[in-house]
Design a protein around this motif. Structure first.
Motif, PDB file in Angstrom:
ATOM      1  N   VAL A  36      -1.547   4.162 -13.031  1.00  0.00           N
ATOM      2  CA  VAL A  36      -2.403   3.057 -12.574  1.00  0.00           C
ATOM      3  C   VAL A  36      -2.319   1.899 -13.553  1.00  0.00           C
ATOM      4  O   VAL A  36      -2.162   0.729 -13.161  1.00  0.00           O
ATOM      5  N   THR A  46       0.851  -1.192   0.000  1.00  0.00           N
ATOM      6  CA  THR A  46       0.000   0.000   0.000  1.00  0.00           C
ATOM      7  C   THR A  46       0.887   1.242   0.000  1.00  0.00           C
ATOM      8  O   THR A  46       2.085   1.175   0.302  1.00  0.00           O
ATOM      9  N   ASP A  47       0.285   2.371  -0.311  1.00  0.00           N
ATOM     10  CA  ASP A  47       0.911   3.661  -0.059  1.00  0.00           C
ATOM     11  C   ASP A  47       1.016   3.831   1.455  1.00  0.00           C
ATOM     12  O   ASP A  47       0.115   3.420   2.198  1.00  0.00           O
ATOM     13  N   ILE A  67      -4.361   9.848  -8.708  1.00  0.00           N
ATOM     14  CA  ILE A  67      -3.280   9.089  -9.326  1.00  0.00           C
ATOM     15  C   ILE A  67      -3.444   9.185 -10.847  1.00  0.00           C
ATOM     16  O   ILE A  67      -4.508   8.835 -11.367  1.00  0.00           O
ATOM     17  N   ALA A 125      -2.011   5.380   3.009  1.00  0.00           N
ATOM     18  CA  ALA A 125      -3.303   4.816   2.633  1.00  0.00           C
ATOM     19  C   ALA A 125      -4.203   4.532   3.833  1.00  0.00           C
ATOM     20  O   ALA A 125      -3.738   4.172   4.919  1.00  0.00           O
ATOM     21  N   LEU A 160      -8.624  -1.619  -5.350  1.00  0.00           N
ATOM     22  CA  LEU A 160      -8.705  -0.160  -5.257  1.00  0.00           C
ATOM     23  C   LEU A 160      -9.617   0.250  -4.114  1.00  0.00           C
ATOM     24  O   LEU A 160     -10.789  -0.145  -4.075  1.00  0.00           O
ATOM     25  N   HIS A 186       2.064  10.283  -5.560  1.00  0.00           N
ATOM     26  CA  HIS A 186       1.375   9.017  -5.793  1.00  0.00           C
ATOM     27  C   HIS A 186       2.401   7.922  -6.076  1.00  0.00           C
ATOM     28  O   HIS A 186       3.521   8.202  -6.507  1.00  0.00           O
ATOM     29  N   LEU A 216      -4.227   0.178  -4.113  1.00  0.00           N
ATOM     30  CA  LEU A 216      -4.081   1.606  -4.336  1.00  0.00           C
ATOM     31  C   LEU A 216      -5.294   2.337  -3.777  1.00  0.00           C
ATOM     32  O   LEU A 216      -6.328   1.721  -3.500  1.00  0.00           O
ATOM     33  N   GLU A 217      -5.159   3.654  -3.627  1.00  0.00           N
ATOM     34  CA  GLU A 217      -6.264   4.491  -3.144  1.00  0.00           C
ATOM     35  C   GLU A 217      -6.368   5.717  -4.042  1.00  0.00           C
ATOM     36  O   GLU A 217      -5.377   6.409  -4.265  1.00  0.00           O
ATOM     37  N   ASN A 218      -7.573   5.946  -4.566  1.00  0.00           N
ATOM     38  CA  ASN A 218      -7.777   7.033  -5.522  1.00  0.00           C
ATOM     39  C   ASN A 218      -9.172   7.639  -5.319  1.00  0.00           C
ATOM     40  O   ASN A 218     -10.162   6.933  -5.531  1.00  0.00           O
TER      41      ASN A 218
END
Length: 402
Positions: free
Chosen positions: A186, A114-115, A181, A118, A202, A146, A172-174
């Motif tokens: 992506v 993960t980021d 991002i 996140a 996501l 990102h 990911l988180e958007n």
């Protein structure tokens, strides 16, 4: 004449009876609407309108553990617009993310990338470890905006070394902190992940904002992922709910885990009705929300206030120290205004019920505080030096010094 049993039962009924309305409930609700319009703390605080309630009360009355028609229609609709086979209504975004991870992850050991900022990693109470026994690999994006494939590739764990937990999911988180991002990144992450047999998930709690800002369809935004969680109670203003989408076998298993996690709900038709209303009538309001956030940033920059993270969609993070002001001073003075403004710290979040006047009043407050500091002898060179750290957390809570 009533029997002793009837009298006793009447006493029990009186003890059990409950009234949750205050004596001034209608007036209280009017004041709450005003308060929400001047609060920059979150977009989860928005309230159902009379129009939303009227639409939702006409929804079906089934039991969702068995079958609830309006809820099933909502799930199918969200699956369709995201290009997935099936959907599942969840009470919260956290449960949706955690059920998704648990459904994908079948046999440990495994890890989830993960980021480092996140929600799945920082704001879900260690759920990946607790529910799925998964190790998390948080990555700080080199560009401070990102994650890219260049960030991720060196951190992927693979092979048969018994000391490690192989990477099974990239989550990911958007948007993340309101930032988008780039879709090319992506797609590159997804292409490389899939070539290695790694699942893409996501956290699309605010993916609606990405669509509203970029013009990309929900399907385009969700195609790179095996599963997507889409929140309905944040930017869209429904009172509750998230929809998890994916393949039919995935959602079938996720429904089982939802029950195991205690998320099986009964008469959800009203909630589905609110969500449907939000999709239809509140999504078109998001460009206005973005314009409000950009106006806020513009006004802050004109005052010389620092911007920690820009207003790409509905929120920004600011730093008042360049004008000699601390967060706690802003929070306290905002609460003391004749028409108070509610703040927590560095994050300023606009929503569909934000008053444009609240933004102008907030900027005027910062202008006043700046002038007071200058009058007291503060100079820009008095500003504290910026500390360079490996990880810059833009979330800063307002804490008055002891």
């Amino acid at each position: 004449m009533p029997s002793l049993t009837d009298i006793r039962f009447a006493e029990l009924a009186r003890d059990i009876a409950c009234d949750v309305h205050s004596k001034t409930q209608e007036d209280d609700n009017v004041l709450k609407v005003q308060e929400i319009s001047r609060a920059f703390v979150s977009d989860t605080i928005t309230i159902p309108t009379k129009e939303m309630n009227a639409y939702a009360l006409r929804a079906s009355l089934g039991d969702d553990v068995y079958f609830e028609p309006s809820t099933a229609l909502l799930e199918a609709h969200v699956a369709k617009i995201t290009g997935k086979e099936a959907g599942l209504f969840m009470p919260t975004g956290t449960m949706s993310n955690q059920v998704a991870l648990r459904t994908h992850l079948q046999q440990p050991p495994y890890s989830v990338i993960t980021d480092a900022r996140a929600h799945i990693y920082r704001m879900e109470a260690g759920g990946a470890a607790f529910h799925s026994g998964a190790n998390s690999i948080p990555i700080i994006p080199a560009n401070e905006h990102h994650l890219t494939w260049e960030d991720i590739e060196p951190r992927i764990v693979s092979g048969t070394d018994v000391h490690v937990a192989p990477t099974r999911i990239i989550a990911l988180e958007n948007t993340l902190n309101g930032t988008i991002i780039p879709q090319d990144d992506v797609l590159e992450i997804s292409k490389n992940a899939r070539s290695r047999g790694i699942i893409m998930h996501l956290d699309g709690a605010r993916i609606w904002h990405v669509a509203a800002e970029t013009g990309l369809s929900l399907k385009e935004l969700c195609d790179p992922f095996e599963s997507v969680s889409l929140c309905l109670s944040k930017g869209l203003g429904a009172p509750i709910g998230t929809v998890l989408v994916g393949s039919t076998p995935f959602i079938t298993k996720a429904r089982w885990f939802r029950k195991l996690f205690g998320g099986g709900m009964r008469q959800t038709g009203y909630m589905a009705g609110c969500a449907a209303y939000a999709l239809t009538y509140n999504f078109p309001m998001l460009p206005r929300v973005h314009a409000l956030a950009k106006r806020m940033q513009q006004g802050l920059e004109q005052l010389g206030v620092g911007i920690l993270s820009p207003a790409e969609t509905c929120m920004l993070f600011y730093d008042p120290s360049p004008i000699g002001v601390e967060y706690w001073e802003v929070v306290e003075r905002a609460a003391q205004l004749p028409d108070p403004i509610k703040l927590n710290g560095s994050r300023l979040l606009m929503h569909i019920q934000t008053s444009p006047q609240a933004i102008e009043d907030f900027l005027e407050l910062l202008r006043t505080l700046k002038e007071e500091k200058v009058a007291a002898g503060w100079k820009p060179e008095n500003a504290p030096p910026k500390k360079k750290t490996l990880f810059r957390d833009v979330y800063v809570k307002a804490v008055r010094p002891a």
